[in-house]
Design an enzyme around this catalytic site. Structure first.
Site, PDB file in Angstrom:
ATOM      1  N   LYS A  84      63.555   9.908  73.549  1.00 12.46           N
ATOM      2  CA  LYS A  84      64.586   9.137  74.259  1.00 12.46           C
ATOM      3  C   LYS A  84      65.003   7.899  73.458  1.00 12.46           C
ATOM      4  O   LYS A  84      66.188   7.601  73.356  1.00 12.46           O
ATOM      5  CB  LYS A  84      64.081   8.700  75.645  1.00 12.46           C
ATOM      6  CG  LYS A  84      63.722   9.874  76.557  1.00 12.46           C
ATOM      7  CD  LYS A  84      63.321   9.401  77.951  1.00 12.46           C
ATOM      8  CE  LYS A  84      62.030   8.599  77.997  1.00 12.46           C
ATOM      9  NZ  LYS A  84      60.798   9.394  77.841  1.00 12.46           N
ATOM     10  N   ARG A 144      62.156   6.611  87.068  1.00 16.48           N
ATOM     11  CA  ARG A 144      60.973   7.444  86.844  1.00 16.48           C
ATOM     12  C   ARG A 144      60.365   7.933  88.142  1.00 16.48           C
ATOM     13  O   ARG A 144      59.354   8.633  88.116  1.00 16.48           O
ATOM     14  CB  ARG A 144      59.935   6.614  86.122  1.00 16.48           C
ATOM     15  CG  ARG A 144      59.665   7.025  84.681  1.00 16.48           C
ATOM     16  CD  ARG A 144      58.688   6.014  84.115  1.00 16.48           C
ATOM     17  NE  ARG A 144      58.009   6.453  82.955  1.00 16.48           N
ATOM     18  CZ  ARG A 144      58.368   6.119  81.708  1.00 16.48           C
ATOM     19  NH1 ARG A 144      59.443   5.405  81.481  1.00 16.48           N
ATOM     20  NH2 ARG A 144      57.645   6.510  80.691  1.00 16.48           N
ATOM     21  N   ARG A 183      53.357   8.926  66.455  1.00 14.68           N
ATOM     22  CA  ARG A 183      53.992   7.642  66.765  1.00 14.68           C
ATOM     23  C   ARG A 183      52.942   6.530  66.843  1.00 14.68           C
ATOM     24  O   ARG A 183      53.206   5.395  66.460  1.00 14.68           O
ATOM     25  CB  ARG A 183      54.764   7.745  68.087  1.00 14.68           C
ATOM     26  CG  ARG A 183      55.520   6.462  68.428  1.00 14.68           C
ATOM     27  CD  ARG A 183      56.509   6.652  69.563  1.00 14.68           C
ATOM     28  NE  ARG A 183      55.863   6.653  70.857  1.00 14.68           N
ATOM     29  CZ  ARG A 183      56.483   6.876  72.008  1.00 14.68           C
ATOM     30  NH1 ARG A 183      57.779   7.155  72.017  1.00 14.68           N
ATOM     31  NH2 ARG A 183      55.842   6.857  73.148  1.00 14.68           N
ATOM     32  N   ARG A 216      51.270   1.353  69.243  1.00 14.55           N
ATOM     33  CA  ARG A 216      51.205   1.319  70.715  1.00 14.55           C
ATOM     34  C   ARG A 216      49.866   1.857  71.187  1.00 14.55           C
ATOM     35  O   ARG A 216      49.519   3.001  70.893  1.00 14.55           O
ATOM     36  CB  ARG A 216      52.342   2.171  71.303  1.00 14.55           C
ATOM     37  CG  ARG A 216      53.608   1.387  71.522  1.00 14.55           C
ATOM     38  CD  ARG A 216      54.721   2.256  72.042  1.00 14.55           C
ATOM     39  NE  ARG A 216      54.431   2.890  73.331  1.00 14.55           N
ATOM     40  CZ  ARG A 216      55.335   3.539  74.034  1.00 14.55           C
ATOM     41  NH1 ARG A 216      56.576   3.620  73.603  1.00 14.55           N
ATOM     42  NH2 ARG A 216      55.002   4.103  75.178  1.00 14.55           N
ATOM     43  N   ARG A 247      49.677   9.975  81.207  1.00 16.29           N
ATOM     44  CA  ARG A 247      51.133   9.764  81.244  1.00 16.29           C
ATOM     45  C   ARG A 247      51.860  11.084  81.467  1.00 16.29           C
ATOM     46  O   ARG A 247      52.855  11.135  82.196  1.00 16.29           O
ATOM     47  CB  ARG A 247      51.604   9.107  79.948  1.00 16.29           C
ATOM     48  CG  ARG A 247      51.301   7.606  79.940  1.00 16.29           C
ATOM     49  CD  ARG A 247      51.204   7.052  78.550  1.00 16.29           C
ATOM     50  NE  ARG A 247      52.431   7.115  77.802  1.00 16.29           N
ATOM     51  CZ  ARG A 247      52.491   7.115  76.465  1.00 16.29           C
ATOM     52  NH1 ARG A 247      51.377   7.071  75.748  1.00 16.29           N
ATOM     53  NH2 ARG A 247      53.639   7.161  75.848  1.00 16.29           N
TER      54      ARG A 247
HETATM   55  P1  ADP Z   1      57.016   6.784  77.180  1.00 17.47           P
HETATM   56  O1  ADP Z   1      57.118   6.964  75.708  1.00 17.47           O
HETATM   57  O2  ADP Z   1      55.660   7.114  77.724  1.00 17.47           O
HETATM   58  O3  ADP Z   1      58.122   7.411  77.936  1.00 17.47           O
HETATM   59  P2  ADP Z   1      57.904   4.065  77.810  1.00 17.47           P
HETATM   60  O4  ADP Z   1      58.003   3.197  76.631  1.00 17.47           O
HETATM   61  O5  ADP Z   1      59.171   4.522  78.454  1.00 17.47           O
HETATM   62  O6  ADP Z   1      56.993   5.256  77.387  1.00 17.47           O
HETATM   63  O7  ADP Z   1      56.997   3.362  78.940  1.00 17.47           O
HETATM   64  C1  ADP Z   1      55.689   2.897  78.653  1.00 17.47           C
HETATM   65  C2  ADP Z   1      54.984   2.516  79.956  1.00 17.47           C
HETATM   66  O8  ADP Z   1      55.746   1.491  80.644  1.00 17.47           O
HETATM   67  C3  ADP Z   1      54.821   3.640  80.982  1.00 17.47           C
HETATM   68  O9  ADP Z   1      53.685   4.430  80.736  1.00 17.47           O
HETATM   69  C4  ADP Z   1      54.727   2.822  82.284  1.00 17.47           C
HETATM   70  O10 ADP Z   1      53.426   2.258  82.448  1.00 17.47           O
HETATM   71  C5  ADP Z   1      55.702   1.675  82.060  1.00 17.47           C
HETATM   72  N1  ADP Z   1      57.060   2.017  82.545  1.00 17.47           N
HETATM   73  C6  ADP Z   1      58.166   2.213  81.775  1.00 17.47           C
HETATM   74  N2  ADP Z   1      59.228   2.518  82.545  1.00 17.47           N
HETATM   75  C7  ADP Z   1      58.794   2.525  83.836  1.00 17.47           C
HETATM   76  C8  ADP Z   1      59.394   2.793  85.093  1.00 17.47           C
HETATM   77  N3  ADP Z   1      60.691   3.107  85.196  1.00 17.47           N
HETATM   78  N4  ADP Z   1      58.631   2.695  86.207  1.00 17.47           N
HETATM   79  C9  ADP Z   1      57.355   2.357  86.138  1.00 17.47           C
HETATM   80  N5  ADP Z   1      56.702   2.124  84.986  1.00 17.47           N
HETATM   81  C10 ADP Z   1      57.401   2.196  83.828  1.00 17.47           C
END
Ligand code: ADP
Length: 190
Positions: free
Chosen positions: A14, A89, A128, A134, A146
């Site tokens: 994404k 989400r 990554r 991260r 996750r």
């Molecule tokens: P990923 O690569 O896992 O999609 P993101 O960078 O989008 O990771 O998000 C990392 C973390 O931030 C998630 O695992 C969650 O803990 C938190 N997070 C991100 N977006 C949301 C959301 N819309 N609602 C709740 N938690 C979120």
């Protein structure tokens, strides 16, 4: 206004594809993960709260996330449109986004979902982790959590947009350029 929800499991690509979409269509990129990580780095109260969830691979509570997202939209009054990356989400977040945009007389134009098999996701996240540092990418137990949160809470958000006739699925396997072309084809058909 062109408002795109870019959707997909962790590691689907994404962030990478968002960069290309904003460049071509002049949209503002709102990644809830990036905003949380920025707050974490700055040591804000929001960052401290988010960290306790992110470190376990859990979702940050809806109310906190929704308020933060709404504020981020408000900060960009001149935007031609937004790309929402990592949001909504949960179904509650999707409903909140609809209400919020409706209050501004706009709406979500489309959800574009990147479809990637689970084994490939795990491979990508491991790679990554080496590059990004991260911590939530480096630990297999957190990655598994996750992915299971994605299946249980996030995947159902597809139905929310499907019933509105706004759901578009894209094959997320192939070169970055190939996937970008698929996404542009969908956006240009909207
Ligand atoms: P990923 O690569 O896992 O999609 P993101 O960078 O989008 O990771 O998000 C990392 C973390 O931030 C998630 O695992 C969650 O803990 C938190 N997070 C991100 N977006 C949301 C959301 N819309 N609602 C709740 N938690 C979120």
């Amino acid at each position: 206004m062109l408002n795109i929800v870019l959707f997909g499991p962790p590691g689907a690509g994404k962030g990478t594809q968002s960069e290309r979409i904003i460049e071509k269509y002049g949209l503002v990129h709102l990644s809830t993960g990036d905003i949380f990580r920025y707050n974490l780095k700055e040591g804000t109260e929001l960052g401290k709260l988010a960290k306790s969830y992110m470190d376990k691979g859990q979702l940050v509570p809806d109310e906190v996330t929704i308020n933060m997202l709404n504020e981020s939209v408000e900060k960009n009054p001149a935007a031609k449109g937004f790309i929402f990356d990592g949001f909504p989400r949960t179904k509650a977040q999707a409903a909140a986004l609809d209400n919020f945009l409706e209050s501004k007389s706009v709406d979500v134009t489309a959800m574009i979902a990147l479809d990637v098999p689970e084994e490939e996701l795990k491979d990508r996240l491991k790679k990554r982790a080496l590059a990004s540092g991260r911590t939530d990418d480096a630990n297999p137990a957190i990655i598994n959590n996750r992915i299971s949160v994605y299946k249980n809470e996030t995947a159902p958000v597809k139905d929310f947009y499907q019933v509105q006739g706004k759901f578009h699925s894209i094959n997320g396997l192939g070169s970055i350029d190939e996937i970008t072309t698929r996404i542009f084809t969908v956006i240009d058909s909207l």
